[in-house]
Design an enzyme around this catalytic site. Structure first.
Site, PDB file in Angstrom:
ATOM      1  N   LYS A 158       0.891  -1.162   0.000  1.00 52.90           N
ATOM      2  CA  LYS A 158       0.000   0.000   0.000  1.00 52.90           C
ATOM      3  C   LYS A 158       0.929   1.210   0.000  1.00 52.90           C
ATOM      4  CE  LYS A 158      -4.327   1.529   2.134  1.00 52.90           C
ATOM      5  NZ  LYS A 158      -5.308   1.141   1.095  1.00 52.90           N
TER       6      LYS A 158
HETATM    7  C1  LIG Z   1      -6.398   0.268   0.698  1.00 54.94           C
HETATM    8  C2  LIG Z   1      -6.719  -0.252  -0.631  1.00 54.94           C
HETATM    9  C3  LIG Z   1      -7.775  -1.170  -0.851  1.00 54.94           C
HETATM   10  C4  LIG Z   1      -8.718  -1.598   0.246  1.00 54.94           C
HETATM   11  O1  LIG Z   1      -8.044  -2.299   1.261  1.00 54.94           O
HETATM   12  P1  LIG Z   1      -8.681  -2.397   2.717  1.00 54.94           P
HETATM   13  O2  LIG Z   1      -7.643  -3.155   3.483  1.00 54.94           O
HETATM   14  O3  LIG Z   1      -9.947  -3.130   2.602  1.00 54.94           O
HETATM   15  O4  LIG Z   1      -8.862  -1.008   3.204  1.00 54.94           O
HETATM   16  C5  LIG Z   1      -7.940  -1.663  -2.136  1.00 54.94           C
HETATM   17  N1  LIG Z   1      -7.148  -1.280  -3.150  1.00 54.94           N
HETATM   18  C6  LIG Z   1      -6.146  -0.399  -2.984  1.00 54.94           C
HETATM   19  C7  LIG Z   1      -5.319  -0.004  -4.139  1.00 54.94           C
HETATM   20  C8  LIG Z   1      -5.905   0.140  -1.719  1.00 54.94           C
HETATM   21  O5  LIG Z   1      -4.903   1.013  -1.558  1.00 54.94           O
END
Ligand SMILES: *Cc1c(COP(=O)(O)O)cnc(C)c1O
Length: 306
Positions: A158
């Site tokens: 992320k």
């Molecule tokens: C944060 C994010 C998500 C969703 O992830 P969660 O853990 O459910 O919050 C999906 N795709 C991307 C690109 C993200 O950055």
């Protein structure tokens, strides 16, 4: 946004206005940062609960590992710092944003020995895609921007830099009057949205993208578990945009978006054109679990009181 009193900055609680960095911060120039998005919910008994805090902190360390950033914290220490930030700000319900970034030192792409700094901010945050979105569903379009190839940007991290791709798609979608973008992978299959994972429901079967070009969402994982526990069949399988067009239902999942139904894709009405029964059922069960109303999922919650 609503400002709060304190931001946790490298282990210290700093007044909100004083949590600052130098303009030559490496991450500002090159996107060398990783983050998390976490939600805390107020529970019926007056306490609060952070949803899957430990899983988010573990994913933060995974993101750091992928990007070769060294964080001087364990997942437990990060979790503790999140709770400290919530209580210092007396926030019973809201959003938690931990961010680690390569700081100011040498310039140039190579991060070298530049310091890695970490902040945690919290603030109140309602429905990400608007108050009506959770109820009625949203209108989305297929982006002209492809999600990065699996060997381009490392989708399991992320990472802030990855978000350039999301920002391009989001601006395009908003400028054309849509709420959000659906992005395809470089093979042309449905990937994810700009910060949400995607589910469709067709002939009673729930389908979601496998862990290929997408971030492994913690909401995604929770919805898959909830759905299976409720007796639904869930398949992690690639699907195309035209299979999406003829789905009976579709929805996004993410910490920010929670479970947001989709009522239209590329001017094709999805199902009945409003939140479908499966999306509504899973959304209700998701909020029950997150608010501590289903003891079966108590293990997902990190309880605290402000
Ligand atoms: C944060 C994010 C998500 C969703 O992830 P969660 O853990 O459910 O919050 C999906 N795709 C991307 C690109 C993200 O950055």
């Amino acid at each position: 946004m609503q400002t709060m009193k304190f931001i946790w900055f490298d282990g210290k609680m700093v007044p909100w206005d004083q949590a600052q960095v130098h303009v030559l911060t490496h991450a500002l120039h090159y996107g060398s940062a990783i983050f998390e998005g976490i939600r805390a919910y107020a529970c019926a008994d007056g306490a609060s609960a952070v949803f899957r805090l430990e899983d988010h902190c573990k994913r933060m360390l995974d993101s750091a590992k992928i990007l070769r950033m060294e964080l001087p914290y364990s997942a437990e220490q990060l979790a503790e710092a999140c709770i400290e930030t919530l209580t210092a700000n007396k926030l019973a319900e809201g959003y938690i944003r931990p961010l680690s970034f390569v700081g100011h030192g040498e310039m140039g792409v190579y991060p070298g020995n530049n310091p890695v700094q970490t902040i945690i901010a919290v603030w109140p945050w309602g429905a990400y895609l608007g108050a009506d979105a959770l109820e009625k569903g949203i209108r989305v379009k297929t982006s002209t921007f492809a999600r990065s190839h699996v060997n381009t940007c490392m989708s399991k991290a992320k990472a802030s830099g990855n978000y350039i791709n999301s920002i391009l798609a989001k601006i395009e979608a908003k400028e054309e009057g849509f709420d959000e973008a659906v992005m395809l992978d470089t093979s042309g299959f449905v990937s994810e949205a700009t910060g949400e994972n995607i589910f469709i429901v067709r002939e009673g079967v729930i389908k979601t993208t496998p862990l290929t070009s997408i971030l492994g969402g913690i909401t995604r994982k929770s919805i898959v578990a909830l759905a299976r526990d409720l007796g639904y069949t869930v398949e992690e399988q690639q699907f195309t945009r035209d299979e999406f067009y003829i789905a009976d239902e579709a929805f996004f999942t993410g910490t920010a978006a929670e479970l947001t139904p989709i009522r239209e894709l590329d001017h094709r009405q999805i199902g009945a054109g409003h939140a479908g029964p499966v999306a509504k059922h899973l959304q209700k069960e998701f909020f029950r679990a997150a608010r501590g109303e289903n003891p079966k999922y108590a293990g997902w919650l990190h309880r605290y009181t402000v």
